[in-house]
Design an enzyme around this catalytic site. Structure first.
Site, mmCIF file in Angstrom:
data_model
loop_
_atom_site.group_PDB
_atom_site.id
_atom_site.type_symbol
_atom_site.label_atom_id
_atom_site.label_comp_id
_atom_site.label_asym_id
_atom_site.label_seq_id
_atom_site.Cartn_x
_atom_site.Cartn_y
_atom_site.Cartn_z
ATOM 1 N N HIS A 12 -60.878 -61.344 -18.478
ATOM 2 C CA HIS A 12 -60.846 -60.922 -19.881
ATOM 3 C C HIS A 12 -61.970 -59.936 -20.182
ATOM 4 O O HIS A 12 -62.931 -59.826 -19.425
ATOM 5 C CB HIS A 12 -60.984 -62.140 -20.806
ATOM 6 C CG HIS A 12 -59.714 -62.917 -20.961
ATOM 7 N ND1 HIS A 12 -59.295 -63.824 -20.026
ATOM 8 C CD2 HIS A 12 -58.765 -62.907 -21.928
ATOM 9 C CE1 HIS A 12 -58.139 -64.352 -20.413
ATOM 10 N NE2 HIS A 12 -57.790 -63.810 -21.564
ATOM 11 N N LYS B 191 -65.213 -61.848 -24.946
ATOM 12 C CA LYS B 191 -64.528 -63.126 -25.139
ATOM 13 C C LYS B 191 -65.545 -64.261 -25.141
ATOM 14 O O LYS B 191 -66.379 -64.361 -24.245
ATOM 15 C CB LYS B 191 -63.478 -63.336 -24.040
ATOM 16 C CG LYS B 191 -62.664 -64.615 -24.238
ATOM 17 C CD LYS B 191 -61.482 -64.672 -23.301
ATOM 18 C CE LYS B 191 -60.748 -66.005 -23.377
ATOM 19 N NZ LYS B 191 -60.186 -66.291 -24.697
HETATM 20 N N1 LIG Z 1 -53.135 -66.770 -28.327
HETATM 21 C C1 LIG Z 1 -53.156 -65.495 -27.936
HETATM 22 O O1 LIG Z 1 -52.143 -64.930 -27.505
HETATM 23 C C2 LIG Z 1 -54.441 -64.725 -28.018
HETATM 24 C C3 LIG Z 1 -54.489 -63.364 -27.692
HETATM 25 C C4 LIG Z 1 -55.685 -62.668 -27.839
HETATM 26 C C5 LIG Z 1 -56.807 -63.328 -28.301
HETATM 27 N N2 LIG Z 1 -56.731 -64.656 -28.593
HETATM 28 C C6 LIG Z 1 -57.880 -65.369 -29.173
HETATM 29 O O2 LIG Z 1 -57.972 -64.982 -30.542
HETATM 30 C C7 LIG Z 1 -59.318 -65.071 -30.973
HETATM 31 C C8 LIG Z 1 -59.740 -63.754 -31.589
HETATM 32 O O3 LIG Z 1 -59.799 -62.742 -30.604
HETATM 33 P P1 LIG Z 1 -60.334 -61.278 -30.942
HETATM 34 O O4 LIG Z 1 -60.436 -60.566 -29.653
HETATM 35 O O5 LIG Z 1 -59.531 -60.677 -32.059
HETATM 36 O O6 LIG Z 1 -61.825 -61.619 -31.485
HETATM 37 P P2 LIG Z 1 -62.733 -60.764 -32.480
HETATM 38 O O7 LIG Z 1 -64.117 -61.255 -32.268
HETATM 39 O O8 LIG Z 1 -62.442 -59.305 -32.340
HETATM 40 O O9 LIG Z 1 -62.223 -61.203 -33.935
HETATM 41 C C9 LIG Z 1 -62.517 -62.425 -34.538
HETATM 42 C C10 LIG Z 1 -62.716 -62.170 -36.021
HETATM 43 O O10 LIG Z 1 -62.810 -63.424 -36.707
HETATM 44 C C11 LIG Z 1 -63.741 -63.258 -37.761
HETATM 45 N N3 LIG Z 1 -64.177 -64.576 -38.245
HETATM 46 C C12 LIG Z 1 -65.212 -65.338 -37.807
HETATM 47 N N4 LIG Z 1 -65.284 -66.482 -38.524
HETATM 48 C C13 LIG Z 1 -64.291 -66.424 -39.456
HETATM 49 C C14 LIG Z 1 -63.850 -67.312 -40.482
HETATM 50 N N5 LIG Z 1 -64.466 -68.478 -40.713
HETATM 51 N N6 LIG Z 1 -62.791 -66.935 -41.240
HETATM 52 C C15 LIG Z 1 -62.162 -65.753 -41.029
HETATM 53 N N7 LIG Z 1 -62.529 -64.881 -40.053
HETATM 54 C C16 LIG Z 1 -63.574 -65.213 -39.283
HETATM 55 C C17 LIG Z 1 -64.855 -62.412 -37.124
HETATM 56 O O11 LIG Z 1 -65.672 -61.800 -38.108
HETATM 57 C C18 LIG Z 1 -64.027 -61.410 -36.325
HETATM 58 O O12 LIG Z 1 -63.734 -60.233 -37.075
HETATM 59 C C19 LIG Z 1 -60.120 -65.477 -29.729
HETATM 60 O O13 LIG Z 1 -60.305 -66.871 -29.735
HETATM 61 C C20 LIG Z 1 -59.227 -65.066 -28.584
HETATM 62 O O14 LIG Z 1 -59.456 -65.834 -27.415
HETATM 63 C C21 LIG Z 1 -55.593 -65.345 -28.460
#
Ligand SMILES: NC(=O)c1ccc[n+]([C@@H]2O[C@H](COP(=O)([O-])OP(=O)(O)OC[C@H]3O[C@@H](n4cnc5c(N)ncnc54)[C@H](O)[C@@H]3O)[C@@H](O)[C@H]2O)c1
Length: 219
Positions: free
Chosen positions: A130, A134
């Site tokens: 990743h 992450k």
């Molecule tokens: N299930 C899937 O298919 C899949 C795919 C990609 C990523 N993910 C997961 O999704 C999550 C996000 O990934 P990302 O790359 O977009 O991360 P990222 O860090 O770019 O985005 C996360 C966002 O959440 C915000 N945040 C933090 N606390 C918050 C709260 N209490 N309320 C609302 N927003 C809040 C942060 O400010 C940030 O902008 C990770 O856990 C990642 O592993 C899952």
């Protein structure tokens, strides 16, 4: 019209979810929650039918609890959060929860093929790769894949710039190996799965449902 609010709306995946919801004829984007935008999940729950959460391992459960308590269905993509806590919160809730460790169809198929292959080959190991930002390791996808496979399956985590989300399942037996590899080249790969979950979460027979395979293959 299904009214959708997004938690993590300023994040890498959340931004793509907002754009995808805005483009869908049957969905309306009603709120973007993110500390970076100065908005909380509580701010966006009123008037929403579904909350989509792509945030952080330490915030996803509280967001889901707030949504369920407000009668708002929740679709969670965040990995590494406390699933048992969600099961407890969902037990008495009127609204439903749907969680997928991976919303990409290719990844769902990789997990399915790996589970099948593990029944016929001696041993297997998983390498998940990743992007460097992450927060959790191993990935939710790798943990779920290992859970679905037979035997004890070690997981190796690689974190490097230039990668989105890849996984290799390598199986070994006498004189041969089999590699099942899924590569994500763009975060739009997750969007068909996210849209499917948004459209179906109100009607799932139990809550929480964990895994896109339940919506894709009726399992
Ligand atoms: N299930 C899937 O298919 C899949 C795919 C990609 C990523 N993910 C997961 O999704 C999550 C996000 O990934 P990302 O790359 O977009 O991360 P990222 O860090 O770019 O985005 C996360 C966002 O959440 C915000 N945040 C933090 N606390 C918050 C709260 N209490 N309320 C609302 N927003 C809040 C942060 O400010 C940030 O902008 C990770 O856990 C990642 O592993 C899952």
């Amino acid at each position: 019209m299904i009214r959708v609010a997004v938690a993590g709306a300023a994040g890498r995946v959340g931004e793509t979810v907002c754009a995808t919801v805005e483009e869908a004829d049957d969905l309306e984007l009603t709120g973007r929650a993110d500390p970076k935008l100065g908005t909380s999940v509580e701010d966006v729950l009123e008037g929403a039918d579904v909350l989509v959460d792509f945030t952080q391992p330490d915030t996803a459960l509280d967001n889901a609890r707030a949504a369920l308590a407000a009668g708002v269905h929740v679709v969670i993509g965040t990995s590494g959060f406390d699933l048992e806590g969600l099961r407890a919160a969902a037990r008495d809730a009127q609204a439903n929860a749907f969680v997928a460790p991976n919303f990409a169809i290719g990844a769902v198929l990789m997990m399915r093929f790996a589970a099948e292959a593990s029944r016929h080959m001696q041993r297997a190991e998983i390498v998940e790769l990743h992007h460097a930002a992450k927060l959790d390791a191993p990935s939710g996808t790798a943990a779920r894949t290992a859970e679905m496979m037979e035997g004890d399956v070690p997981i190796h985590s690689v974190r490097l710039p230039g990668i989105v989300a890849d996984q290799e399942v390598i199986l070994g037996d006498v004189g041969q190996t089999l590699t099942i590899r899924h590569a994500t080249t763009d975060r739009t790969s997750f969007m068909p799965g996210v849209l499917l979950a948004i459209r179906r979460v109100a009607d799932v027979p139990e809550s929480p449902v964990v895994g896109l395979e339940h919506l894709l293959f009726g399992e």
